[in-house]
Design an enzyme around this catalytic site. Structure first.
Site, mmCIF file in Angstrom:
data_model
loop_
_atom_site.group_PDB
_atom_site.id
_atom_site.type_symbol
_atom_site.label_atom_id
_atom_site.label_comp_id
_atom_site.label_asym_id
_atom_site.label_seq_id
_atom_site.Cartn_x
_atom_site.Cartn_y
_atom_site.Cartn_z
ATOM 1 N N CYS A 170 -20.158 4.044 -5.016
ATOM 2 C CA CYS A 170 -20.940 4.264 -4.304
ATOM 3 C C CYS A 170 -22.016 4.980 -5.262
ATOM 4 O O CYS A 170 -21.904 6.508 -5.300
ATOM 5 C CB CYS A 170 -20.530 5.091 -3.024
ATOM 6 S SG CYS A 170 -22.585 5.632 -2.160
ATOM 7 N N ASP B 198 -13.756 -2.043 -4.448
ATOM 8 C CA ASP B 198 -13.705 -1.894 -5.506
ATOM 9 C C ASP B 198 -13.674 -2.636 -6.814
ATOM 10 O O ASP B 198 -14.434 -2.098 -8.224
ATOM 11 C CB ASP B 198 -14.152 -0.300 -6.263
ATOM 12 C CG ASP B 198 -14.319 -0.290 -4.647
ATOM 13 O OD1 ASP B 198 -15.970 -0.541 -3.876
ATOM 14 O OD2 ASP B 198 -14.096 0.654 -4.326
ATOM 15 N N GLN C 159 -13.964 6.756 3.487
ATOM 16 C CA GLN C 159 -15.488 7.472 2.697
ATOM 17 C C GLN C 159 -16.101 7.531 2.412
ATOM 18 O O GLN C 159 -16.719 9.134 1.716
ATOM 19 C CB GLN C 159 -14.374 6.737 0.828
ATOM 20 C CG GLN C 159 -12.862 6.285 1.076
ATOM 21 C CD GLN C 159 -13.013 5.840 -0.518
ATOM 22 O OE1 GLN C 159 -13.685 5.789 -1.592
ATOM 23 N NE2 GLN C 159 -11.418 5.519 -0.411
ATOM 24 N N VAL D 185 1.719 -1.880 -6.074
ATOM 25 C CA VAL D 185 2.162 -3.665 -7.388
ATOM 26 C C VAL D 185 2.002 -2.437 -8.679
ATOM 27 O O VAL D 185 1.204 -1.787 -8.926
ATOM 28 C CB VAL D 185 1.168 -4.512 -6.608
ATOM 29 C CG1 VAL D 185 0.905 -4.840 -7.737
ATOM 30 C CG2 VAL D 185 1.066 -4.468 -5.718
ATOM 31 N N CYS E 89 -26.204 1.321 -0.409
ATOM 32 C CA CYS E 89 -26.337 2.802 -0.501
ATOM 33 C C CYS E 89 -27.366 3.962 0.152
ATOM 34 O O CYS E 89 -28.803 3.956 0.153
ATOM 35 C CB CYS E 89 -26.402 3.149 -1.897
ATOM 36 S SG CYS E 89 -26.373 4.637 -1.957
ATOM 37 N N THR F 121 -19.520 -1.067 -3.289
ATOM 38 C CA THR F 121 -19.897 0.159 -1.918
ATOM 39 C C THR F 121 -18.821 -0.496 -0.852
ATOM 40 O O THR F 121 -18.638 -1.560 -0.777
ATOM 41 C CB THR F 121 -21.423 0.403 -1.374
ATOM 42 O OG1 THR F 121 -21.639 -1.373 -1.324
ATOM 43 C CG2 THR F 121 -22.351 0.987 -2.486
ATOM 44 N N GLU G 41 1.151 -1.224 -0.142
ATOM 45 C CA GLU G 41 -0.139 -0.044 -0.296
ATOM 46 C C GLU G 41 0.788 1.204 0.156
ATOM 47 O O GLU G 41 1.940 1.258 0.793
ATOM 48 C CB GLU G 41 -0.978 -0.469 1.126
ATOM 49 C CG GLU G 41 -1.581 1.189 1.809
ATOM 50 C CD GLU G 41 -2.623 1.638 0.248
ATOM 51 O OE1 GLU G 41 -3.622 0.871 0.027
ATOM 52 O OE2 GLU G 41 -2.022 2.973 0.005
#
Ligand code: FAD
Length: 405
Positions: A161, A298, A43, A78, A341, A307, A35
Site C-alpha cells: 500500500c 505481496d 491491515q 516454512v 489505493c 495491495t 501459518e
C-alpha cells in the site's frame, strides 16, 4: 482424479482468500495451510485506526476462525521449498509434500534497517500504522498534539500500500485542521523517491491536499536512523553529489513506514527473480520455472501495486489456473495487474486510485472521476470493504474480482 495435495504458505489475506476460491472449484483437493500466527489481520483499516476512525479490535480475528473447515492448519513457518522434489520444510523440521504449492507469505517489514528504530517504536513520539499494536499509538499522538513538528516517512518502493504513508499524514492533518491547531504544527513528508504517487493522474489532487495542509514535501530523503530520546530523525539524502549527506530533523511526532522485502526463504529456495520476490508470470501467476508453483499477494515479483485489492483479483486467477491444471487443461486465467489505493485525503473523502499494469486506469465505476475525492469511495473504504472482507473475500465471494480481459 486422485486427491490433489495443495499446500499454501501463509494464512494472510491472500492465503485464506485463495483457499476459499479453490474450494469453490475443486472439491477433491486436500489443502494444508502453513501459518505460524494465531491471529489474522485486516491491515487496510489500520490507517483509519491511526486517524481515530476505526476500532482496532475489528481488524483482528482468530486464525482458527478464518481457516475454512476441512483445511489442515500446520502452525509453523516454512523455511525452505524443494521445488524439484515438491515438498516444503518447516522451522520445526517437518516436511510436507505437495502436488501444487501456493506461495502467499506476504512481505517482511524491515524495522531493523533503520538504526535505533526498534527500541523507540511506541515511545518518544515514534509510531507506525504498519503494526497492529502501534496504530492506536498514532491516534494518541495525533489527538494530543497541539503544536510542534510532525514527520511522515516513506521508504524506497516497493512497499505494501504505497499510499499508506501519506494517508497517515492526511488524516492527522485533517484532525489538526478541524481542531484549529494545524497552523501550530510544522508537517514534513519525507520520501526516499521522487514522486508523491506512481500513477501521474493522481498526483495533482494529492498535491492539492499537501498544499492545503501546508505539508513540506522532501523528496530523496531516506530515513536511516532514529534517535528517540533526542527526538531526531536522520535522513540520507540521495543526490548526484559524490559525497553522501545526511540531515537530522527534529520531531515531536514521527510516523515511520519501514523498508520492505520478500521473506528470505523464497530466494534461498531458488524461487526468486534476483530481487527476492517470487518469480511468477505476471498474467497467470504461475512460477516461471516450476509449473506446480503459484504465488499470490505481496510476495509476488509482479509489477502491480502490493495491495489487498490486488490480492482479491489474484486469488481468483490462481484458483482458476490450479483448477484447470487439476482437470488437465492449461492455465489460461489472466491477472490484469489491478491494484487499488484508497487515499483517505480527509475524514469522509477518498481519492480511489485504481490501476493495472503500466499504470493503466481500471476504475470499478467508470462513470465517476476517480481522480476527484469522493464520499462514496470513503464509504467503500471505511464501511463496506472491511465487512466484505470477512464475510465475502475470505469465504470465496468473487464479486467484481474477475480481471478484465
Ligand atoms: P499478509 O496479509 O501480510 O499475510 C502474509 C501471511 O503469511 C502472514 O499471516 C504471515 O504470518 C504468513 N507468513 C509469513 N512468512 C511465512 C512463512 N515463512 N511460513 C508460513 N507463513 C508465513 N491494501 C489495500 O488494498 N487497500 C488499502 O487501503 C491498504 N492499506 C494498507 C494500510 C496499511 C497500514 C498496511 C500495513 C497495509 C495496507 N494494505 C492495503 C495492504 C494489504 O494489507 C496487503 O497487501 C495484504 O494484506 C497482502 O496480503 P498477503 O496475504 O500477501 O500478506
Amino acid at each position: 482424479n486422485t486427491l490433489k495435495k495443495v499446500v499454501v504458505i501463509g494464512g494472510g489475506s491472500s492465503g485464506i482468500g485463495v483457499i476459499a476460491s479453490i474450494r469453490k472449484r475443486v472439491k477433491e483437493a486436500d489443502i494444508t495451510v502453513v501459518e505460524p500466527n494465531d491471529c489474522h489481520y485486516y491491515q487496510p483499516a489500520w490507517t483509519l485506526v491511526g486517524g481515530g476512525l476505526f476500532d482496532i479490535s475489528k481488524t483482528q480475528r482468530a486464525m482458527r476462525d478464518v481457516i475454512p473447515s476441512g483445511v489442515s492448519w500446520l502452525q509453523d513457518s516454512v523455511v525452505r521449498v524443494d521445488p524439484d522434489e515438491k515438498y516444503i520444510e518447516t522451522r520445526q523440521g517437518k516436511r510436507v509434500s505437495y502436488d501444487f504449492l501456493i506461495v502467499a507469505c506476504g512481505l517482511v517489514l524491515r524495522w531493523d534497517k533503520i538504526e535505533g528504530l526498534e527500541e523507540t517504536l511506541g515511545l518518544n513520539g515514534v509510531t507506525s500504522n504498519y503494526r497492529f499494536d502501534l496504530a492506536e499509538y498514532t491516534w494518541k499522538l495525533v489527538r494530543e498534539m497541539q503544536g510542534g513538528k510532525a514527520i511522515f516517512s516513506q521508504p524506497t518502493l516497493p512497499i505494501k500500500c504505497a499510499g499508506a504513508p501519506q494517508k497517515a499524514l492526511y488524516l492527522s492533518c485533517d484532525h489538526w485542521r478541524r481542531q484549529g491547531v494545524l497552523n501550530n504544527i510544522n508537517v514534513n513528508f519525507c520520501l526516499a523517491g521522487t514522486a508523491v504517487f506512481g500513477v501521474p493522474q493522481f498526483v495533482p489532487p494529492l498535491t492539492d491536499y499537501l498544499k492545503k495542509y501546508r505539508a513540506q514535501v522532501n523528496f530523496r530523503h531516506n530515513l536511516v536512523r532514529v534517535d528517540g530520546k533526542r527526538r531526531q530523525a536522520i535522513f540520507a539524502l540521495d543526490s548526484d553529489e559524490e559525497e553522501k549527506r545526511e540531515i537530522a530533523l527534529p520531531f515531536d511526532m514521527l510516523h515511520v513506514v519501514p523498508p520492505q522485502s520478500a521473506p528470505a526463504f523464497i530466494a534461498q529456495s531458488g524461487l526468486s527473480d534476483g530481487s527476492g520476490w517470487c518469480d511468477v508470470d505476471k498474467f497467470t501467476l504461475q512460477h516461471k520455472r516450476w509449473q506446480t508453483i503459484f504465488a499470490v499477494g505481496d510476495c509476488c515479483a509482479t509489477p502491480n501495486a502490493k495491495t489487498l485489492a490486488a490480492a482479491r483479483k489474484q486469488v481468483v486467477v490462481v484458483a482458476e489456473n490450479i483448477a484447470a491444471l487439476i482437470n488437465g487443461a492449461p492455465p489460461t486465467a489472466h491477472y490484469d495487474g489491478y491494484g487499488s489505493c484508497p487515499l483517505t485525503v480527509e475524514k469522509g473523502k477518498v481519492v480511489l486510485a485504481e490501476f493495472g499494469y503500466d499504470s493503466k486506469l481500471l476504475p470499478t465505476f467508470p462513470l465517476l472521476d476517480n481522480t476527484q475525492p469522493s464520499r462514496m469511495a470513503w464509504w467503500l473504504k471505511a464501511w463496506f470493504l472491511p465487512r466484505f472482507y470477512w464475510a465475502g473475500m475470505l469465504r470465496g465471494v468473487e464479486w467484481l474480482a474477475k480481471s478484465k480481459p
